[in-house]
Write a protein that holds these residues in place. Structure first.
Motif, PDB file in Angstrom:
ATOM      1  N   TYR A 195      -5.344   6.937  -8.233  1.00 48.23           N
ATOM      2  CA  TYR A 195      -6.611   6.876  -7.507  1.00 48.23           C
ATOM      3  C   TYR A 195      -7.378   8.193  -7.693  1.00 48.23           C
ATOM      4  O   TYR A 195      -6.794   9.273  -7.577  1.00 48.23           O
ATOM      5  CB  TYR A 195      -6.390   6.641  -6.011  1.00 48.23           C
ATOM      6  CG  TYR A 195      -5.817   5.293  -5.677  1.00 48.23           C
ATOM      7  CD1 TYR A 195      -6.645   4.194  -5.459  1.00 48.23           C
ATOM      8  CD2 TYR A 195      -4.444   5.109  -5.567  1.00 48.23           C
ATOM      9  CE1 TYR A 195      -6.122   2.952  -5.135  1.00 48.23           C
ATOM     10  CE2 TYR A 195      -3.904   3.865  -5.249  1.00 48.23           C
ATOM     11  CZ  TYR A 195      -4.752   2.796  -5.035  1.00 48.23           C
ATOM     12  OH  TYR A 195      -4.221   1.570  -4.722  1.00 48.23           O
ATOM     13  N   GLN A 210      -6.711   7.471   1.634  1.00 45.93           N
ATOM     14  CA  GLN A 210      -7.739   6.431   1.750  1.00 45.93           C
ATOM     15  C   GLN A 210      -7.856   5.929   3.184  1.00 45.93           C
ATOM     16  O   GLN A 210      -8.959   5.699   3.680  1.00 45.93           O
ATOM     17  CB  GLN A 210      -7.422   5.273   0.808  1.00 45.93           C
ATOM     18  CG  GLN A 210      -7.626   5.600  -0.663  1.00 45.93           C
ATOM     19  CD  GLN A 210      -7.356   4.409  -1.551  1.00 45.93           C
ATOM     20  OE1 GLN A 210      -6.449   3.623  -1.297  1.00 45.93           O
ATOM     21  NE2 GLN A 210      -8.138   4.259  -2.603  1.00 45.93           N
ATOM     22  N   GLU A 255      -2.594   6.394  -0.722  1.00 44.58           N
ATOM     23  CA  GLU A 255      -2.878   5.365   0.281  1.00 44.58           C
ATOM     24  C   GLU A 255      -3.226   5.987   1.631  1.00 44.58           C
ATOM     25  O   GLU A 255      -4.158   5.551   2.309  1.00 44.58           O
ATOM     26  CB  GLU A 255      -1.662   4.446   0.442  1.00 44.58           C
ATOM     27  CG  GLU A 255      -1.436   3.495  -0.715  1.00 44.58           C
ATOM     28  CD  GLU A 255      -0.277   2.564  -0.467  1.00 44.58           C
ATOM     29  OE1 GLU A 255      -0.301   1.427  -0.974  1.00 44.58           O
ATOM     30  OE2 GLU A 255       0.680   2.957   0.250  1.00 44.58           O
TER      31      GLU A 255
END
Length: 236
Positions: free
Chosen positions: A12, A57, A54
């Motif tokens: 990401y 985010q 994760e």
């Protein structure tokens, strides 16, 4: 004014300020140093970075830049290096002894651990749906779930269509984070490393068993080949 960096973490892209970046790199470098001698080091670090991404985010929401607080909050959930026997990487104090049921960030937000439904592809007959359901419901042996689907299908129910729908919509447990979420265990570094090392050990046992089976087959073929000329000589 803080400098900012563009990084790729766990696949990401993130924009992160220099204070948060240095803190994150120090944390990850310390963890990698601890697992460097492990055969599963690369897999462990990959899953840790994916899980950190994760958490970033989830915590950032609509903010464009990862801050030091985002990194600190993620570390409180993942655990400090000292939690799994590594050397301390700095003097900051984290909530290392909070019960598994929840972690509390400085903002007072609770991070609760709950089970999620996944397909358990490491323990599958077809797709891992039944194994995943048994993990979610806390059933020790997935054979009972499989038998239930079979009996309902024979009885003319909707078991088969339901199975196909679950196969299509329930994600497979691909990472150590997924496996821990499926079991309802806390997703921290210690547990992630344990899951990965167990998977590699299981894979090694399977490869060793396959190797021994192939070796036996080879010996059998050699024995047959040794016998063939004798049989030809006898026939002719």
């Amino acid at each position: 004014m803080n400098k900012i960096f563009n990084i790729n973490l766990g696949g990401y892209p993130f924009t992160i300020d220099d204070n948060a970046y240095n803190h994150l790199m120090n944390y990850l470098d310390t963890i990698q140093g601890h697992f460097n001698n492990s055969e599963s080091c690369e897999e462990i670090m990959g899953d840790i970075e994916f899980r950190m991404a994760e958490l970033f985010q989830e915590g950032m929401q609509s903010r464009p830049i990862v801050t030091r607080k985002d990194v600190d909050d993620a570390i409180k959930i993942m655990g400090t290096p000292e939690d799994f026997g590594a050397e301390s990487y700095e003097d900051d104090h984290y909530q290392a002894n909070i019960p598994i049921a929840e972690k509390i960030t400085e903002s007072g937000k609770k991070y609760r651990v709950g089970k999620r439904l996944f397909r358990h592809t490491e323990d599958k007959v077809i797709s891992g749906v039944c194994s995943g359901i048994s993990e979610y419901l806390g059933i020790a042996d997935p054979i009972w779930v499989r038998l239930t689907f079979i009996l309902l299908t024979i009885a003319g129910g909707l078991a088969l269509p339901a199975y196909l729908v679950l196969w299509a919509i329930v994600p497979a447990a691909k990472t150590s984070s997924d496996i821990l979420a499926m079991k309802g265990e806390q997703i921290n570094i210690s547990n992630m490393a344990r899951v990965i090392e167990e998977e590699i050990e299981t894979l090694g046992d399977k490869l060793d068993l396959n190797s021994k089976t192939k070796s036996k087959k080879k010996v059998l073929v050699e024995e047959i080949n040794l016998e063939m000329p004798l049989r030809k000589g006898f026939l002719y």
